[in-house]
Write an enzyme that holds these catalytic residues in place. Structure first.
Site, PDB file in Angstrom:
ATOM      1  N   ASP A  67      20.584  31.786   0.230  1.00 30.12           N
ATOM      2  CA  ASP A  67      20.026  31.233   1.466  1.00 30.12           C
ATOM      3  C   ASP A  67      19.101  30.055   1.160  1.00 30.12           C
ATOM      4  O   ASP A  67      18.807  29.763  -0.015  1.00 30.12           O
ATOM      5  CB  ASP A  67      19.271  32.327   2.252  1.00 30.12           C
ATOM      6  CG  ASP A  67      18.348  33.175   1.372  1.00 30.12           C
ATOM      7  OD1 ASP A  67      17.970  32.716   0.283  1.00 30.12           O
ATOM      8  OD2 ASP A  67      18.019  34.291   1.780  1.00 30.12           O
ATOM      9  N   ASN A 136      12.274  44.927   6.049  1.00 26.65           N
ATOM     10  CA  ASN A 136      13.008  45.405   7.235  1.00 26.65           C
ATOM     11  C   ASN A 136      14.497  45.598   6.929  1.00 26.65           C
ATOM     12  O   ASN A 136      15.297  45.760   7.837  1.00 26.65           O
ATOM     13  CB  ASN A 136      12.823  44.431   8.410  1.00 26.65           C
ATOM     14  CG  ASN A 136      13.372  43.038   8.114  1.00 26.65           C
ATOM     15  OD1 ASN A 136      13.919  42.795   7.034  1.00 26.65           O
ATOM     16  ND2 ASN A 136      13.231  42.126   9.053  1.00 26.65           N
ATOM     17  N   HIS A 138      16.506  43.391   5.421  1.00 26.86           N
ATOM     18  CA  HIS A 138      17.380  42.211   5.397  1.00 26.86           C
ATOM     19  C   HIS A 138      17.891  41.942   3.992  1.00 26.86           C
ATOM     20  O   HIS A 138      17.245  42.252   3.003  1.00 26.86           O
ATOM     21  CB  HIS A 138      16.714  40.977   6.028  1.00 26.86           C
ATOM     22  CG  HIS A 138      15.615  40.336   5.248  1.00 26.86           C
ATOM     23  ND1 HIS A 138      14.362  40.094   5.774  1.00 26.86           N
ATOM     24  CD2 HIS A 138      15.571  39.836   3.990  1.00 26.86           C
ATOM     25  CE1 HIS A 138      13.616  39.489   4.871  1.00 26.86           C
ATOM     26  NE2 HIS A 138      14.324  39.321   3.782  1.00 26.86           N
ATOM     27  N   GLU A 143      18.850  39.240   9.200  1.00 29.31           N
ATOM     28  CA  GLU A 143      17.837  40.100   9.790  1.00 29.31           C
ATOM     29  C   GLU A 143      18.511  41.247  10.551  1.00 29.31           C
ATOM     30  O   GLU A 143      19.712  41.184  10.842  1.00 29.31           O
ATOM     31  CB  GLU A 143      16.974  39.264  10.746  1.00 29.31           C
ATOM     32  CG  GLU A 143      16.234  38.108  10.074  1.00 29.31           C
ATOM     33  CD  GLU A 143      14.985  38.549   9.293  1.00 29.31           C
ATOM     34  OE1 GLU A 143      14.895  39.724   8.884  1.00 29.31           O
ATOM     35  OE2 GLU A 143      14.104  37.703   9.082  1.00 29.31           O
TER      36      GLU A 143
HETATM   37  C1  GLP Z   1      13.319  36.698   1.296  1.00 33.75           C
HETATM   38  C2  GLP Z   1      14.700  36.266   0.787  1.00 33.75           C
HETATM   39  C3  GLP Z   1      15.532  37.449   0.413  1.00 33.75           C
HETATM   40  C4  GLP Z   1      14.720  38.380  -0.443  1.00 33.75           C
HETATM   41  C5  GLP Z   1      13.591  38.972   0.361  1.00 33.75           C
HETATM   42  C6  GLP Z   1      12.686  39.907  -0.433  1.00 33.75           C
HETATM   43  O1  GLP Z   1      13.122  36.653   2.636  1.00 33.75           O
HETATM   44  N1  GLP Z   1      15.417  35.449   1.696  1.00 33.75           N
HETATM   45  O2  GLP Z   1      16.700  37.005  -0.256  1.00 33.75           O
HETATM   46  O3  GLP Z   1      15.514  39.422  -0.932  1.00 33.75           O
HETATM   47  O4  GLP Z   1      12.810  37.954   0.923  1.00 33.75           O
HETATM   48  O5  GLP Z   1      11.817  39.145  -1.217  1.00 33.75           O
HETATM   49  P1  GLP Z   1      10.908  39.750  -2.360  1.00 33.75           P
HETATM   50  O6  GLP Z   1      11.817  40.062  -3.473  1.00 33.75           O
HETATM   51  O7  GLP Z   1       9.929  38.667  -2.703  1.00 33.75           O
HETATM   52  O8  GLP Z   1      10.249  40.948  -1.791  1.00 33.75           O
END
Ligand code: GLP
Length: 257
Positions: A67, A136, A138, A143
């Site tokens: 993304d 959440n 995702h 989402e």
């Molecule tokens: C972001 C990214 C995701 C990621 C998530 C968790 O929003 N777009 O790809 O998996 O957050 O991030 P973290 O690993 O920093 O908790």
């Protein structure tokens, strides 16, 4: 589904990196799907060590990001292209032109999303997709409520995701409101998936995603339908799991002492 529970993030990084190396052995031009966020950082550090030691061969490897934010300037530190160069490509010695990221900085984000989906297909699809998970549930920026048939597209970020990601920005208002994300169907088309989760704040999402119903309210639950998924958890992220229930539906390797 195979679930590995590790003592800590460093050990998790080493095991997941070895998994990726082995999974891509013998693939002539491997395509690796890469994620941002803090969860994959120990995996990238361990992959870099393996690349520098010569065990993980990166020549010919292409990477596709999950993304990208919409609307951040090219030189913004949190633009995912820049994050991935810093955390992944440069330490592994991979040229920036082999790292593909949706163009979130142009005039026409929907067109950039469609082109990105096409670029993944033209590359022959993703051999292994590395994923984190949001609090959440995702994956990518899919989402809750995202359609299981979704392809790469422009998505609105929820307030809870913007709050969670505000830690990377100087001011909370700077967190973009939109991103371009691989869709859930795009992720499901990857030939293999490795999902990483660390920390207590992920424990509820991990339990719901792995042992709850498969529902669009919990996007990561769609992975229960993927034929080749490996999950790497630290003890805190695994804390809410009912291991007995889990063992009836998955192979569980508990590597904790
Ligand atoms: C972001 C990214 C995701 C990621 C998530 C968790 O929003 N777009 O790809 O998996 O957050 O991030 P973290 O690993 O920093 O908790």
């Amino acid at each position: 589904m195979i679930i590995h529970i590790l003592q800590d993030a460093d050990r998790l990084g080493e095991l997941a990196a070895r998994h990726i190396e082995v999974a891509l052995l013998g693939v002539s031009s491997p395509v690796l799907g890469v994620a941002t966020g803090s969860s994959p950082e120990p995996v990238y550090a361990a992959l870099a060590a393996r690349a520098n030691a010569g065990t993980f061969r990166v020549d010919g490897l292409r990477a596709f990001a999950l993304d990208e934010y919409v609307g951040l300037p090219d030189d913004h530190d949190e633009r995912y292209r820049n994050v991935l160069l810093r955390a992944f490509a440069n330490p592994l010695g991979i040229d920036g032109d082999r790292v593909h990221v949706p163009d979130g900085g142009g005039e026409d984000a929907p067109l950039a999303a469609a082109r990105y989906e096409q670029a993944i297909q033209l590359a022959g699809g993703i051999d292994l997709q590395l994923l984190g998970i949001g609090r959440n549930g995702h994956i990518g920026f899919n989402e809750p409520g995202s359609d299981f048939r979704s392809l790469t597209r422009v998505v609105e970020l929820t307030e809870s995701t913007r709050v969670a990601n505000a830690r990377f920005f100087a001011r909370a208002e700077e967190v973009p409101r939109q991103s371009i994300s691989q869709g859930l169907a795009t992720i499901m088309r990857s030939r293999a998936v490795v999902l990483i989760a660390t920390g207590a704040e992920k424990a509820d999402a991990v339990r719901a995603a792995l042992t709850g119903p498969v529902t669009t309210d919990m996007p990561a639950s769609v992975l229960q339908r993927h034929p080749r998924v490996s999950i790497y958890l630290d003890g805190a992220a695994a804390a809410s799991l009912d291991l007995q229930l889990l063992e009836s539906i998955a192979v569980v390797h508990d590597w904790r002492e």
